[in-house]
Design a protein around this motif. Structure first.
Motif, short mmCIF file in Angstrom:
data_model
loop_
_atom_site.label_atom_id
_atom_site.label_comp_id
_atom_site.label_asym_id
_atom_site.label_seq_id
_atom_site.Cartn_x
_atom_site.Cartn_y
_atom_site.Cartn_z
N ARG A 7 0.84 -1.19 0.00
CA ARG A 7 0.00 0.00 0.00
C ARG A 7 0.88 1.25 0.00
O ARG A 7 1.95 1.27 0.60
N ILE A 8 0.39 2.25 -0.69
CA ILE A 8 1.13 3.51 -0.80
C ILE A 8 0.26 4.61 -0.24
O ILE A 8 -0.90 4.73 -0.63
N GLY A 9 0.80 5.43 0.68
CA GLY A 9 -0.03 6.50 1.18
C GLY A 9 0.66 7.32 2.25
O GLY A 9 1.80 7.07 2.64
N ARG A 10 -0.08 8.31 2.76
CA ARG A 10 0.45 9.22 3.77
C ARG A 10 0.24 8.69 5.18
O ARG A 10 0.77 9.22 6.15
N ALA A 11 -0.62 7.61 5.27
CA ALA A 11 -0.84 7.02 6.58
C ALA A 11 0.39 6.22 7.00
O ALA A 11 1.05 5.61 6.15
N THR A 12 0.68 6.23 8.26
CA THR A 12 1.92 5.61 8.70
C THR A 12 1.87 4.10 8.59
O THR A 12 2.91 3.44 8.64
N ASN A 13 0.66 3.53 8.47
CA ASN A 13 0.60 2.08 8.36
C ASN A 13 0.83 1.58 6.94
O ASN A 13 0.75 0.40 6.66
N GLN A 14 1.07 2.48 6.03
CA GLN A 14 1.26 2.07 4.64
C GLN A 14 2.67 1.51 4.47
O GLN A 14 3.64 2.00 5.08
N GLU A 15 2.77 0.49 3.62
CA GLU A 15 4.09 -0.10 3.41
C GLU A 15 5.02 0.93 2.79
O GLU A 15 6.17 1.07 3.20
N ILE A 16 4.49 1.61 1.80
CA ILE A 16 5.31 2.67 1.21
C ILE A 16 4.75 3.99 1.71
O ILE A 16 3.74 4.50 1.22
N PHE A 17 5.37 4.48 2.73
CA PHE A 17 4.87 5.66 3.45
C PHE A 17 5.46 6.92 2.81
O PHE A 17 6.69 7.07 2.71
N LEU A 18 4.57 7.80 2.33
CA LEU A 18 5.03 9.01 1.64
C LEU A 18 4.51 10.23 2.37
O LEU A 18 3.35 10.60 2.21
#
Lengths: 315, 598
Positions: free
Chosen positions: B28-39
């Motif tokens: 998962r990609i996203g701004r949430a901290t639980n995302q694997e790819i944290f942006l």
């Protein structure tokens, strides 16, 4: 600026162009070749030589305007002469043809010349019209400032939206991503995306915001809500925004204050976007004729070379 | 799916790289901290997108945020991931690298746009200028320049030197043969070789030579004898094409008066004062009186005027009344023939010396018109030749023997007439039964059975016949038939010799000009030819130029018919300028025996 190049040196080139034209017309009227008038009589050769020399000089403007160190006249003077003598060329070249046309390279040359000249007329027209419109549109600002302002509005909207939950953030984000400016030549010229995405963004925002409202009913009077819905059906979404905005203003909630800010930001962005697109459109129109004028004038040069060569090849 | 994600941060002091490894079906990609790819970028949604491995091991990216992602700079909602794919999310770029044996998916994640860089990129990269859209003045200029040179110059050029190519170019419509250089239609007479440019344009960049024209127009002459008028450069060195400009459509190729009058208005200056060619500027006012060409006949004692070098004819101006006499010797009165009451139609002589009387068809008269004798030729330009047999003999019967009124003399040679009369009387004498009071009995006697004559009788009959023939011949020539119209001089009578003055009726009075009778049919003949009062055959019945000028004006005349030089005169007269006019038969010799006996 535009007045000055047309009036350059008290219409020096207008007078010159008129003199050449009248002289040519008079000579043509007096000249009575026994065969049909054509480019091969002495007058035909004379007019042809003048015409070819003029075309060479007119083309030279493309070089002269890049020679910033050149002292042969001012670019303004060259431009003034370019316009008036280019116009006179229509008369000289038409008389040179002796009104004989055919499916050949000679008539091609003539037609290309007319296309170049008339695209030049159009260019003159847009240069007289559009800069005024553009500065009126920009209101003292410039395009870079407008783009920066838009970027600032986007950043502000995202900052506001971040606090309103990720749904709102996503709607705003999408609106930002979709509301592109510029694009291909066609999109620039037509300003086709004008406003649509922004409006859609706002509408979607409203939908999502209503959901939010429903989830947080403790802040809101049902009657206000229904009145807002009623007016949305009849007077359009903008009225709804205004209504809701004013309704929300009274609620003095921090969250709703943000929402109000967000709405204002979006409305400003919408207006700004419209202006930028119109600005791009005007600029594109201002530039476009040159994309026709210049390549066609080079095409004219090619056909002129062939015209002259073939005429003397088969002398 | 085993995945390796490299988080790259570029700093001035060197890049840092933080690698994370995952083993799951989705990233998962996203701004949430639980995302694997944290942006961590405000332009990225909490759950912005995810990378999914499908059943077929293909790896896809699906955007979950409505704003979507950018795949290779283009907005997209989903995409299959392959090595080299660039995924743009907010200010981050995720690059897909070649998979390794250990990892199915290797990604580099880098924030490519700082805050400041974003601003600049926004200004620089946005397509907000036409120049950024791929439109290029320079490129289109080159395309058009080279395209036009190729299509309208080099391809036709190759064609004009390589036959098969030319054939192809001309056969396929739309292909550019050297026809594209053709500046206009040829004159219709030249259409049959209009595709053969080199028929005329023989050498590139050299003007069409006269030889190109005279290859076909072999019989076209110069305007004047170049040897005689060698100083006249503008004529002698003129090129055919200076007057005959081609490629001007179907119009005629001939110039008008300006060229003629340029020289002819001041010929005395060009040729010297003693030239016989008079100045001409314009037909309306600057044209001298006509000169008629009168054949020089017989003795040199003809009318005055300028005799042409060959001595064939003498040219006399119509205003020159003293010399204006035709050399024609025919005794002819137009007035007599044009009597308003008409002419009697048949005459037969009663006796040689007696007056002519009308014998039959008493009172029958015929009113003659000009066209009874002057019949236009088939072109309508001139009149057909006047011949006795065609126009005269119906009235002027050449009878010679009162007792044999049906017998007429042949019209023509003197010898023929003499021979005819000898044979006639010989035959009548031997036949017998000829009722002539002065004839011997053997001639007058009828011999029903055609009984043969004795030698003595024969001799007597033939002697009479010879004398009778001689007598009648002399009468016919000197007093009767011939004498009616011809001047006859008796030569050696024993040799039966009579000289008939030759009759020459000019077919063309002004051989240097062209006159078309057919174009003047609105006029009466007598308007120009004052024949009704002419009693003498030597009268010249031509009208003065003033008559013509009543209707014809100069080139610029607006009140009259504007007439140019070449309406009447030919330009290419050349060597024949003063020689015999071979273009028309100027003289018809009705009795072509001009100098016999002189």
């Amino acid at each position: 600026m535009h007045e000055s190049f047309l009036k350059y040196e008290k219409y020096r080139y207008l007078k010159l162009a008129l003199a050449i034209s009248l002289l040519s017309i008079t000579a043509y009227g007096l000249h009575s070749p026994t065969v049909a008038p054509n480019g091969g009589t002495w007058l035909g050769y004379t007019l042809g030589t003048i015409g070819a020399a003029l075309i060479g000089w007119l083309l030279w403007l493309g070089i002269r305007k890049r020679q910033y160190r050149s002292t042969t006249g001012t670019v303004k003077g060259w431009l003034s002469g370019h316009i008036y003598l280019g116009t006179a060329l229509t008369i000289i070249a038409t008389l040179h043809t002796g009104f004989q046309f055919g499916w050949n390279v000679h008539t091609l040359c003539y037609v290309l010349m007319l296309l170049v000249i008339f695209s030049g007329f159009y260019g003159l027209y847009v240069y007289l019209q559009y800069p005024d419109q553009m500065s009126h549109l920009r209101k003292g600002s410039n395009r870079e400032a407008m783009l920066r302002e838009m970027k600032d509005l986007d950043d502000a909207a995202l900052e506001l939206a971040k606090e309103l939950g990720h749904n709102v953030h996503e709607v705003i984000l999408r609106s930002i991503e979709k509301s592109r400016i510029g694009g291909g030549a066609w999109q620039q010229l037509t300003a086709r995306r004008l406003g649509k995405d922004a409006i859609r963004g706002i509408e979607e925002y409203l939908t999502s915001y209503r959901k939010n409202l429903e989830e947080n009913t403790l802040f809101l009077d049902h009657r206000v809500l229904s009145a807002g819905s009623a007016s949305a059906g009849t007077r359009g979404s903008e009225a709804t925004v205004m209504f809701i905005s004013s309704a929300l203003k009274d609620l003095k909630s921090d969250k709703f204050d943000r929402v109000r800010h967000l709405l204002e930001t979006t409305a400003r962005k919408k207006t700004l976007l419209k202006r930028i697109r119109r600005d791009i459109q005007l600029k594109a129109i201002l530039q476009l004729w040159l994309y026709i004028h210049v390549p066609l004038s080079i095409a004219l040069l090619a056909s002129l070379l062939i015209h002259i060569t073939s005429v003397f090849w088969y002398w | 799916m085993r995945a390796q994600v490299n988080f790259i941060a570029r700093r001035k002091k060197g890049d840092t790289r933080k690698t994370k490894e995952f083993s799951s079906r989705t990233l998962r990609i996203g701004r949430a901290t639980n995302q694997e790819i944290f942006l961590p970028d405000i332009r990225v949604a909490y759950e912005h997108a995810q990378i999914v491995e499908e059943a077929d091991n293909a790896i896809y990216l699906e955007a979950k945020a409505l704003s979507g992602v950018r795949i290779n700079d283009e907005p997209a909602a989903s995409a299959a991931l392959a090595p080299g794919t660039r995924i743009g999310v907010g200010s981050y770029e995720i690059r897909v690298r070649e998979p390794s044996p250990d990892f199915d998916l290797i990604l580099d994640v880098e924030q490519v746009q700082t805050e400041q860089a974003t601003d600049e990129a926004l200004l620089r990269n946005a397509k907000i200028d036409l120049a950024a859209t791929g439109l290029s003045k320079r490129r289109w200029s080159w395309i058009l320049f080279i395209g036009i040179l190729l299509w309208f110059f080099f391809i036709p050029l190759v064609g004009s030197y390589i036959g098969p190519v030319q054939k192809l170019l001309k056969a396929v419509p739309g292909l550019p043969s050297n026809n594209v250089w053709n500046s206009g239609d040829l004159a219709p007479a030249h259409h049959f070789f209009q595709n053969e440019c080199r028929t005329c344009h023989q050498t590139p960049f050299i003007r069409v030579k006269n030889e190109a024209c005279t290859d076909c127009h072999r019989k076209t002459h110069q305007h004047a004898d170049t040897a005689k008028f060698e100083g006249m450069e503008n004529i002698n060195e003129a090129r055919c094409t200076s007057c005959h400009e081609e490629h001007n459509g179907s119009g005629i190729l001939v110039r008008d008066d300006t060229l003629c009058s340029n020289c002819h208005s001041e010929l005395s200056g060009l040729l010297g004062k003693d030239t016989s060619v008079m100045d001409v500027s314009d037909f309306g006012g600057g044209h001298p009186e006509f000169r008629v060409s009168i054949p020089v006949v017989g003795s040199k004692s003809g009318p005055g005027g300028s005799v042409d070098p060959a001595g064939h004819r003498v040219r006399v101006r119509l205003s020159d009344a003293k010399d204006l006499k035709e050399s024609n010797t025919l005794l002819f009165s137009h007035k007599a023939h044009l009597k308003p009451e008409g002419v009697r139609t048949l005459y037969v002589p009663k006796n040689p010396e007696g007056a002519r009387v009308q014998e039959d068809s008493a009172g029958e008269r015929k009113i003659l018109q000009c066209e009874n004798c002057h019949v236009p030729d088939s072109g309508g330009f001139r009149m057909q030749p006047i011949t006795f047999d065609r126009f005269c003999k119906d009235c002027h019967r050449l009878t010679f023997e009162p007792v044999d009124k049906n017998r007429v003399l042949p019209h023509g040679e003197v010898d023929e007439v003499v021979f005819f009369l000898q044979q006639y009387y010989k035959s009548r004498a031997l036949e017998g039964g000829f009722e002539d009071p002065g004839a011997p009995d053997v001639v007058r006697r009828r011999r029903p059975g055609r009984e043969p004559l004795t030698q003595q009788e024969k001799r007597e009959a033939l002697q009479w016949a010879a004398e009778k023939a001689r007598e009648i011949t002399d009468q016919v020539f000197m007093y009767r038939s011939c004498h009616t119209c011809h001047n006859v001089a008796r030569g050696d009578i024993t040799a039966s010799s009579w000289n008939i003055a030759p009759v020459r009726i000019p077919q063309h009075w002004m051989p240097m000009a062209v006159f078309n009778h057919a174009k003047h049919t609105t006029m009466e003949c007598l308007d120009c030819h004052k024949a009704e009062n002419s009693e003498n055959g030597s009268d010249i019945l031509l009208t003065s130029i003033e008559k013509c000028q009543g209707c014809h004006g100069g080139v610029h005349d607006r009140a009259r018919l504007a007439s140019t030089c070449i309406d009447c005169h030919k330009f290419h007269i050349g060597k024949e300028l003063f020689g015999p006019d071979t273009r028309a038969t100027p003289v018809v010799a009705v009795k072509p025996k001009p100098d016999a006996g002189d």
